[in-house]
Design a protein around this motif. Sequence first.
Motif, PDB file in Angstrom:
ATOM      1  N   CYS A 156       9.100  69.607  47.418  1.00  0.00           N
ATOM      2  CA  CYS A 156       9.971  69.286  48.557  1.00  0.00           C
ATOM      3  C   CYS A 156      11.439  68.714  47.470  1.00  0.00           C
ATOM      4  N   TYR A 157      11.385  67.941  46.387  1.00  0.00           N
ATOM      5  CA  TYR A 157      12.209  67.151  46.390  1.00  0.00           C
ATOM      6  C   TYR A 157      13.483  68.086  45.905  1.00  0.00           C
ATOM      7  N   HIS A 158      14.935  68.522  46.589  1.00  0.00           N
ATOM      8  CA  HIS A 158      15.729  68.563  45.713  1.00  0.00           C
ATOM      9  C   HIS A 158      16.756  69.336  47.359  1.00  0.00           C
ATOM     10  N   SER A 159      17.864  70.089  47.209  1.00  0.00           N
ATOM     11  CA  SER A 159      18.488  70.414  48.227  1.00  0.00           C
ATOM     12  C   SER A 159      17.860  70.548  49.978  1.00  0.00           C
ATOM     13  N   ASN A 160      18.074  69.952  50.088  1.00  0.00           N
ATOM     14  CA  ASN A 160      17.763  69.814  52.036  1.00  0.00           C
ATOM     15  C   ASN A 160      19.338  69.906  52.868  1.00  0.00           C
ATOM     16  N   LEU A 161      19.550  71.175  52.968  1.00  0.00           N
ATOM     17  CA  LEU A 161      21.059  70.909  53.977  1.00  0.00           C
ATOM     18  C   LEU A 161      20.694  70.657  55.967  1.00  0.00           C
ATOM     19  N   ASN A 162      19.022  70.993  56.131  1.00  0.00           N
ATOM     20  CA  ASN A 162      19.286  70.257  57.506  1.00  0.00           C
ATOM     21  C   ASN A 162      18.103  68.884  57.444  1.00  0.00           C
ATOM     22  N   GLY A 163      17.921  68.271  56.111  1.00  0.00           N
ATOM     23  CA  GLY A 163      17.620  66.682  56.709  1.00  0.00           C
ATOM     24  C   GLY A 163      17.755  66.463  57.447  1.00  0.00           C
ATOM     25  N   ASN A 164      17.080  64.977  57.974  1.00  0.00           N
ATOM     26  CA  ASN A 164      17.826  63.945  59.120  1.00  0.00           C
ATOM     27  C   ASN A 164      19.349  63.496  58.435  1.00  0.00           C
ATOM     28  N   PHE A 165      20.123  63.198  59.410  1.00  0.00           N
ATOM     29  CA  PHE A 165      21.476  63.304  58.926  1.00  0.00           C
ATOM     30  C   PHE A 165      21.309  61.727  59.381  1.00  0.00           C
ATOM     31  N   HIS A 166      20.537  61.036  59.741  1.00  0.00           N
ATOM     32  CA  HIS A 166      20.695  59.136  59.832  1.00  0.00           C
ATOM     33  C   HIS A 166      19.851  58.250  59.004  1.00  0.00           C
ATOM     34  N   LYS A 167      19.180  59.588  57.783  1.00  0.00           N
ATOM     35  CA  LYS A 167      18.665  59.041  56.865  1.00  0.00           C
ATOM     36  C   LYS A 167      19.215  58.802  55.206  1.00  0.00           C
ATOM     37  N   THR A 168      18.578  57.355  55.016  1.00  0.00           N
ATOM     38  CA  THR A 168      19.729  57.617  53.660  1.00  0.00           C
ATOM     39  C   THR A 168      18.943  58.296  52.625  1.00  0.00           C
ATOM     40  N   ASP A 169      17.179  57.794  52.557  1.00  0.00           N
ATOM     41  CA  ASP A 169      17.156  58.035  51.312  1.00  0.00           C
ATOM     42  C   ASP A 169      16.420  59.924  50.873  1.00  0.00           C
ATOM     43  N   ASP A 170      15.519  60.207  50.320  1.00  0.00           N
ATOM     44  CA  ASP A 170      15.119  61.441  50.430  1.00  0.00           C
ATOM     45  C   ASP A 170      14.912  62.539  51.701  1.00  0.00           C
ATOM     46  N   LYS A 171      15.114  61.670  52.597  1.00  0.00           N
ATOM     47  CA  LYS A 171      15.238  62.467  53.712  1.00  0.00           C
ATOM     48  C   LYS A 171      16.581  63.362  54.567  1.00  0.00           C
ATOM     49  N   GLY A 172      17.390  62.064  53.763  1.00  0.00           N
ATOM     50  CA  GLY A 172      18.822  62.930  53.895  1.00  0.00           C
ATOM     51  C   GLY A 172      18.837  64.052  53.888  1.00  0.00           C
ATOM     52  N   VAL A 173      20.186  64.129  54.413  1.00  0.00           N
ATOM     53  CA  VAL A 173      20.837  65.596  53.642  1.00  0.00           C
ATOM     54  C   VAL A 173      21.558  65.519  52.609  1.00  0.00           C
ATOM     55  N   ARG A 174      20.589  66.444  51.844  1.00  0.00           N
ATOM     56  CA  ARG A 174      20.891  66.075  49.823  1.00  0.00           C
ATOM     57  C   ARG A 174      21.592  67.369  49.824  1.00  0.00           C
ATOM     58  N   TRP A 175      22.577  67.558  48.725  1.00  0.00           N
ATOM     59  CA  TRP A 175      22.625  68.502  47.795  1.00  0.00           C
ATOM     60  C   TRP A 175      22.984  67.906  46.100  1.00  0.00           C
ATOM     61  N   GLY A 176      20.801  68.549  45.942  1.00  0.00           N
ATOM     62  CA  GLY A 176      20.756  67.972  44.904  1.00  0.00           C
ATOM     63  C   GLY A 176      20.197  66.066  45.185  1.00  0.00           C
ATOM     64  N   GLN A 177      20.900  65.209  44.591  1.00  0.00           N
ATOM     65  CA  GLN A 177      19.808  64.034  44.838  1.00  0.00           C
ATOM     66  C   GLN A 177      21.588  63.145  45.681  1.00  0.00           C
ATOM     67  N   ASP A 178      22.274  64.154  46.095  1.00  0.00           N
ATOM     68  CA  ASP A 178      23.828  63.781  46.471  1.00  0.00           C
ATOM     69  C   ASP A 178      23.725  63.890  48.102  1.00  0.00           C
ATOM     70  N   LEU A 179      23.524  62.251  48.297  1.00  0.00           N
ATOM     71  CA  LEU A 179      23.522  62.666  50.913  1.00  0.00           C
ATOM     72  C   LEU A 179      24.952  62.948  50.657  1.00  0.00           C
ATOM     73  N   LEU A 180      24.823  64.228  51.068  1.00  0.00           N
ATOM     74  CA  LEU A 180      26.352  64.081  52.087  1.00  0.00           C
ATOM     75  C   LEU A 180      26.666  64.184  53.948  1.00  0.00           C
ATOM     76  N   GLN A 181      27.647  64.018  53.762  1.00  0.00           N
ATOM     77  CA  GLN A 181      27.892  63.397  55.551  1.00  0.00           C
ATOM     78  C   GLN A 181      28.599  64.514  55.861  1.00  0.00           C
ATOM     79  N   PHE A 182      28.778  65.709  55.482  1.00  0.00           N
ATOM     80  CA  PHE A 182      29.055  67.111  56.053  1.00  0.00           C
ATOM     81  C   PHE A 182      28.488  67.541  55.052  1.00  0.00           C
ATOM     82  N   SER A 183      28.120  69.307  55.874  1.00  0.00           N
ATOM     83  CA  SER A 183      27.560  70.526  55.411  1.00  0.00           C
ATOM     84  C   SER A 183      28.385  72.109  56.412  1.00  0.00           C
ATOM     85  N   GLU A 184      27.916  72.687  55.739  1.00  0.00           N
ATOM     86  CA  GLU A 184      29.121  73.922  56.233  1.00  0.00           C
ATOM     87  C   GLU A 184      28.477  75.126  55.395  1.00  0.00           C
TER      88      GLU A 184
END
Length: 353
Positions: A318-346
């Motif tokens: 489960c725990y790697h990039s997840n660009l479809n993650g929960n936009f409003h979460k700042t933990d593992d469930k958030g929109v992530r590139w590796g372990q970095d949280l994103l505010q935008f992805s396309e």
Amino acid sequence: MRITNGIIASCILGMISAADQHEEMRCKARPGCHLAKCEPGPLSPSLNVNEYPVTCVRTSAQDWEEYKELKSEMRIMRTDLTSYASRISSLENENKKTTAEMEALKTKLLKSEQSNKALLKELNALGIKTNDLESHLAEPNTALLRSCEDVQLESALARNDSGCVFKLDIPEVGITNVFCDVTDDGGNWTVFQRRMNGDVNFSRGWDDYVKGFGDLQGDHWLGLEALHQMTKTGNMEMKIKMITKNGVYWVAKYSNFRIGPGSNKYRLHVSGYSGNSTSGDGFSSHDNHQFSTKDADHDGSPGNCASLLEAGWWYHICYHSNLNGNFHKTDDKGVRWGQDLLQFSEMKLRKRS
Ligand SMILES: [Ca+2]
């Protein structure tokens, strides 16, 4: 007015019979009795002059006066009748004139209606021509395209107000609205994923991820079947634009990108990374993994990553990039590139040049 006790006898003009002479004598023998002059009888108007009966009235002096008065009134009535007849004749003439004028107006109206019909016909013909011309003019923008590579920059810019959304005729999928990026790095990009405001829920089931969802101008997912159909011939590249929560702009580009068929759970084939992320390549680790959703677990973990991380994705563990993650979460469930949280992805794809 009445003729009292009058004795009426009919006689023919110039032929006073012996009986009449006798009657005249009888009349004279009676005091106060006068023999009226023979007058044409008003009660027999249908007879011609030769057959005119003569009414001889023997009356008292008073009746005689009344009789004359009556005759005078009848003359006046005749005059009135003549006047009325004249008036009727005049009215009839006026009526004829009015009728003739009405007929003339009717004829004019008929001609006018025919003229109007002809004008309407011409207007309709002009309307059809105008529509044809408008369709023809609109053709460059509305004609069905096979991919965003067919979109001309000029026509895309001309309809910039529509946000560069085009109807594409995607094989096996059909008419699909797609956001085409016509400016970035030479354009021709078909955008198939975007996160920018969190307005769209990405915790969805299998069918939604296959068909696609969201707002093409904002957060959306184009759909796995469209991705498969657009990449199945190979020779496609893919680019990811990202902005981290810290406001850093990253690009990750893959020279090979292909999505397998639904029968293979839309397996990801990706390679050929280049980019500027300080976290490095955050996506190649998902290569060769099937797509999973909360109701369709195809991941390599004992659990259900899509359910746990509230998003459909090409999970393995489960725990790697997840660009479809929960936009409003700042933990593992958030929109992530590796372990970095994103505010935008396309994410977008195009044919490799
Ligand atoms: Ca699993």
